[in-house]
Design a protein around this motif. Structure first.
Motif, PDB file in Angstrom:
ATOM      1  N   GLU A 183      68.346  33.534  16.014  1.00  0.00           N
ATOM      2  CA  GLU A 183      67.213  32.868  15.373  1.00  0.00           C
ATOM      3  C   GLU A 183      66.599  31.894  16.373  1.00  0.00           C
ATOM      4  O   GLU A 183      67.306  31.042  16.916  1.00  0.00           O
ATOM      5  N   ALA A 184      65.314  32.013  16.602  1.00  0.00           N
ATOM      6  CA  ALA A 184      64.583  31.074  17.451  1.00  0.00           C
ATOM      7  C   ALA A 184      63.536  30.373  16.590  1.00  0.00           C
ATOM      8  O   ALA A 184      62.793  31.028  15.842  1.00  0.00           O
ATOM      9  N   SER A 185      63.474  29.032  16.669  1.00  0.00           N
ATOM     10  CA  SER A 185      62.591  28.283  15.774  1.00  0.00           C
ATOM     11  C   SER A 185      61.854  27.189  16.523  1.00  0.00           C
ATOM     12  O   SER A 185      62.281  26.726  17.588  1.00  0.00           O
ATOM     13  N   TYR A 186      60.725  26.781  15.929  1.00  0.00           N
ATOM     14  CA  TYR A 186      59.950  25.645  16.443  1.00  0.00           C
ATOM     15  C   TYR A 186      59.357  24.905  15.256  1.00  0.00           C
ATOM     16  O   TYR A 186      58.829  25.518  14.317  1.00  0.00           O
ATOM     17  N   SER A 187      59.449  23.576  15.284  1.00  0.00           N
ATOM     18  CA  SER A 187      58.904  22.748  14.216  1.00  0.00           C
ATOM     19  C   SER A 187      58.001  21.683  14.812  1.00  0.00           C
ATOM     20  O   SER A 187      58.340  21.064  15.829  1.00  0.00           O
ATOM     21  N   THR A 188      56.845  21.501  14.180  1.00  0.00           N
ATOM     22  CA  THR A 188      55.930  20.464  14.647  1.00  0.00           C
ATOM     23  C   THR A 188      56.456  19.063  14.335  1.00  0.00           C
ATOM     24  O   THR A 188      55.973  18.087  14.894  1.00  0.00           O
ATOM     25  N   ASP A 189      57.428  18.964  13.452  1.00  0.00           N
ATOM     26  CA  ASP A 189      58.056  17.687  13.135  1.00  0.00           C
ATOM     27  C   ASP A 189      58.994  17.294  14.280  1.00  0.00           C
ATOM     28  O   ASP A 189      60.128  17.731  14.361  1.00  0.00           O
ATOM     29  N   GLY A 190      58.503  16.474  15.186  1.00  0.00           N
ATOM     30  CA  GLY A 190      59.273  16.085  16.360  1.00  0.00           C
ATOM     31  C   GLY A 190      59.212  17.085  17.493  1.00  0.00           C
ATOM     32  O   GLY A 190      59.922  16.928  18.495  1.00  0.00           O
TER      33      GLY A 190
END
Length: 415
Positions: A183-190
């Motif tokens: 699983e690869a993820s990115y969050s704009t929160d931080g």
């Protein structure tokens, strides 16, 4: 209990053949189902409408303590089989202890390059979901897209009109090859980047076993005089081995899984890592009671967690979990139980030469946890008439002023 839209999302993954149990994020799903259940707060009533097999809507109202509500809609590219609340299988609505390590056995095994049960075809399934909270104006959205039997992306977003800094969007790309999953993820929160992986070490061979036996009771349905019943064909809890060697062989029929997670926040310029291991039995190949053992360690935070969940009888599951921090020496011991309630069966075929162990359908579940830090949590979920209900209580006996933290009642109806 899952709400209606969460239930539809799970049905979508089930219909499209996606096994979310094979992800590192859900490594501890068995213990979380018994210990980390969510209790309702205040009074909540939710009414949902199955507009069509591909489109559903839901409306909820909550008084806790002020009156608020939400409106949500969901659309899928593939028709979903959603039963009304008075007719659906109650077990499907509950976040429960279960073991299903071969959900991937009937899928395409990309690690070997062969085909299981069906030809490889392009998959273009997708799901759209949106929920608007009233009167706050908070908006939640989910978009998931399947690219192949092994890969999908999930995008979630939250918009907070009153707190602009709380608005964020998260994207996750998941690749499940059966033997392993990443699983690869990115969050704009931080501006947080994450990478997770899980690898399964199996010492059994699911090939050749075409019959799927329920991990709970190893039953199949039968009828007597037109009345549906469940006949236990193999009781995994009463069966005994012939020798110590047989016990050793049976105990080894399980699945080991190892996984890890890496994450780094660009805005805060810090990161972290965690690793975990899981062992679970394979009831389909073993006479041992279903159980799962997990251990998670985060070296940066110094936090470790060990849990042991087991099905001690057909209707009772127990789980203790111990958490400890090596830096602060803080610890927490949580013990939980999950007890299933079944309907009574009065009509028995006396003329039958056999005397099967008759069990009624599951109509309710009682969950309870006791924690040294969080206190006592109780939850009773069941069916009343045409609706589903949940009654919850959270209490902390250490608090001399007010030991009762929250009491809640939830009703759900959909048709």
């Amino acid at each position: 209990m899952h709400d209606f839209m969460s239930y539809c999302l799970r049905q979508y993954f089930k219909t499209t053949g996606w096994n979310d149990d094979n992800q590192y994020s859900n490594l501890c799903s068995a213990s979380r189902a018994i210990l980390d259940f969510i209790t309702p707060r205040g009074f909540t009533f939710e009414i949902s409408k199955i507009q069509s097999p591909m489109f559903n809507s839901s409306y909820s109202m909550n008084a806790s303590p002020t009156l608020n509500g939400s409106i949500s809609y969901l659309f899928t590219s593939r028709p979903l089989v959603i039963e009304p609340s008075f007719r659906l299988n109650f077990v499907e609505m509950i976040d429960r202890f279960h073991l299903d390590p071969f959900a991937r056995a009937n899928r395409v095994d990309n690690t070997k390059g062969d085909i299981k049960n069906e030809e490889i075809k392009p998959i273009n399934d997708y799901l759209l979901y949106g929920r608007l909270f009233i009167p706050t104006g908070r908006l939640e959205a989910i978009y998931t897209k399947r690219f192949s039997p092994w890969m999908q992306c999930v995008i979630t977003g939250v918009s907070e009109p009153r707190m602009k800094e709380a608005s964020h969007c998260t994207g996750e790309l998941q690749y499940d090859a059966g033997k392993w999953c990443t699983e690869a993820s990115y969050s704009t929160d931080g501006e947080l980047f994450g990478l997770k992986g899980l690898y399964n070490l199996s010492n059994y061979s699911p090939e050749g076993n075409t019959e799927h036996v329920d991990a709970f009771t190893n039953k199949k349905d039968g009828t007597t005089n037109g009345i549906k019943k469940s006949v236990v064909e193999k009781n995994t809890f009463d069966e005994s081995s012939n020798s110590d060697d047989d016990d050793m062989v049976e105990a080894l029929k399980g699945e080991w899984s190892i996984g890890a997670e890496l994450y780094y926040g660009i805005r805060d310029k810090n990161g972290g890592v965690s690793a975990g291991i899981r062992y679970r039995t394979v009831p389909q190949f073993s006479a041992q009671s279903p159980l799962t053992v997990t251990y998670i360690f985060n070296p940066f935070m110094g936090h470790m967690s060990a849990a042991f969940a087991a099905q001690v009888s057909e209707d009772l599951a127990l789980c203790p979990r111990y958490e400890f921090n090596i830096y602060s020496y803080e610890s927490d011991l949580t013990i939980g139980a999950e007890w299933w309630q079944r309907e009574d069966i009065d009509d028995v075929d006396i003329a039958s030469h056999e005397s099967p162990n008759l069990k009624g359908d599951i109509q309710g579940v009682v969950k309870a946890t006791v924690s040294t830090e969080k206190g006592i949590t109780l939850l009773w979920e069941g069916r009343y008439g045409r609706t589903l209900f949940g009654l919850g209580l959270v209490a902390n006996l250490k608090s001399g002023f007010s030991p009762i933290r929250s009491v809640g009642l939830q009703f759900q109806y959909f048709s």
